[in-house]
Design a protein around this motif. Structure first.
Motif, PDB file in Angstrom:
ATOM      1  N   GLU A   1       0.779  -1.203  -0.015  1.00 49.65           N
ATOM      2  CA  GLU A   1       0.132  -0.221  -0.141  1.00 49.65           C
ATOM      3  C   GLU A   1       0.967   1.207   0.095  1.00 49.65           C
ATOM      4  O   GLU A   1       0.756   2.321  -0.675  1.00 49.65           O
ATOM      5  CB  GLU A   1      -1.112  -0.110   1.350  1.00 49.65           C
ATOM      6  N   ALA A   2       1.809   1.201   0.858  1.00 48.22           N
ATOM      7  CA  ALA A   2       2.824   2.438   0.636  1.00 48.22           C
ATOM      8  C   ALA A   2       3.561   2.512  -0.474  1.00 48.22           C
ATOM      9  O   ALA A   2       3.633   3.758  -0.916  1.00 48.22           O
ATOM     10  CB  ALA A   2       3.824   2.129   2.033  1.00 48.22           C
ATOM     11  N   ALA A   3       4.012   1.467  -1.211  1.00 50.95           N
ATOM     12  CA  ALA A   3       4.676   1.749  -2.305  1.00 50.95           C
ATOM     13  C   ALA A   3       3.742   2.136  -3.615  1.00 50.95           C
ATOM     14  O   ALA A   3       4.138   2.891  -4.362  1.00 50.95           O
ATOM     15  CB  ALA A   3       5.161   0.314  -2.696  1.00 50.95           C
ATOM     16  N   LEU A   4       2.391   1.634  -3.408  1.00 53.22           N
ATOM     17  CA  LEU A   4       1.566   2.196  -4.472  1.00 53.22           C
ATOM     18  C   LEU A   4       0.961   3.499  -4.381  1.00 53.22           C
ATOM     19  O   LEU A   4       0.447   4.153  -5.239  1.00 53.22           O
ATOM     20  CB  LEU A   4       0.528   1.011  -4.723  1.00 53.22           C
ATOM     21  N   SER A   5       1.126   4.105  -3.117  1.00 53.60           N
ATOM     22  CA  SER A   5       0.667   5.373  -3.005  1.00 53.60           C
ATOM     23  C   SER A   5       1.599   6.541  -3.065  1.00 53.60           C
ATOM     24  O   SER A   5       1.437   7.610  -3.132  1.00 53.60           O
ATOM     25  CB  SER A   5       0.038   5.487  -1.515  1.00 53.60           C
ATOM     26  N   SER A   6       2.887   6.011  -3.601  1.00 57.36           N
ATOM     27  CA  SER A   6       4.238   6.944  -3.725  1.00 57.36           C
ATOM     28  C   SER A   6       4.485   6.838  -5.208  1.00 57.36           C
ATOM     29  O   SER A   6       4.217   5.741  -5.906  1.00 57.36           O
ATOM     30  CB  SER A   6       5.406   6.201  -2.963  1.00 57.36           C
TER      31      SER A   6
END
Length: 120
Positions: free
Chosen positions: A101-106
């Motif tokens: 989730e963190a990777a895809l929000s950046s």
């Protein structure tokens, strides 16, 4: 029933103008084989999707650098059939969900598009 021996977030990539989080997976009883799972975010449904799974057949002796421009990444038919089970287990494994989730929000920094992913 699939059991995950190990899974780890690897990187975020762009392919055909879409962003994916790459996760390496090792299954119990198959520790000599590594699989790659690619997650993407579906904004319409506010969910994560797992559109692509592949067996990683690269070899460090041959591919001593991260070269995705060859045929070492091959789809596995049985793995495709187990996609929904693996999807749920991967997102419940350790910190995979939060890392994905963190990777895809950046935004993705690198521009390389791995050739082993189809247009999804």
């Amino acid at each position: 029933m699939l059991k995950i021996a190990h899974a780890a977030y690897v990187q975020t990539i762009r392919n055909h103008d879409r962003q994916y989080a790459e996760v390496k997976v090792v299954l119990e009883g198959m520790e000599h084989e590594e699989y790659l799972a690619y997650f993407k975010y579906n904004a319409d449904h506010n969910t994560l999707e797992l559109p692509f799974l592949t067996k990683n057949e690269s070899s460090f002796e041959i591919d001593w650098f991260e070269n995705s421009l060859h045929q070492a990444y091959q789809p596995e038919g049985w793995l495709e059939q187990a996609r929904s089970e693996l999807y749920a287990k991967l997102l419940a494994y350790g910190d995979i969900r939060s890392r994905v989730e963190a990777a895809l929000s950046s935004p993705v920094v690198e521009a390389e598009q791995p050739a082993h992913l189809p247009i999804l």
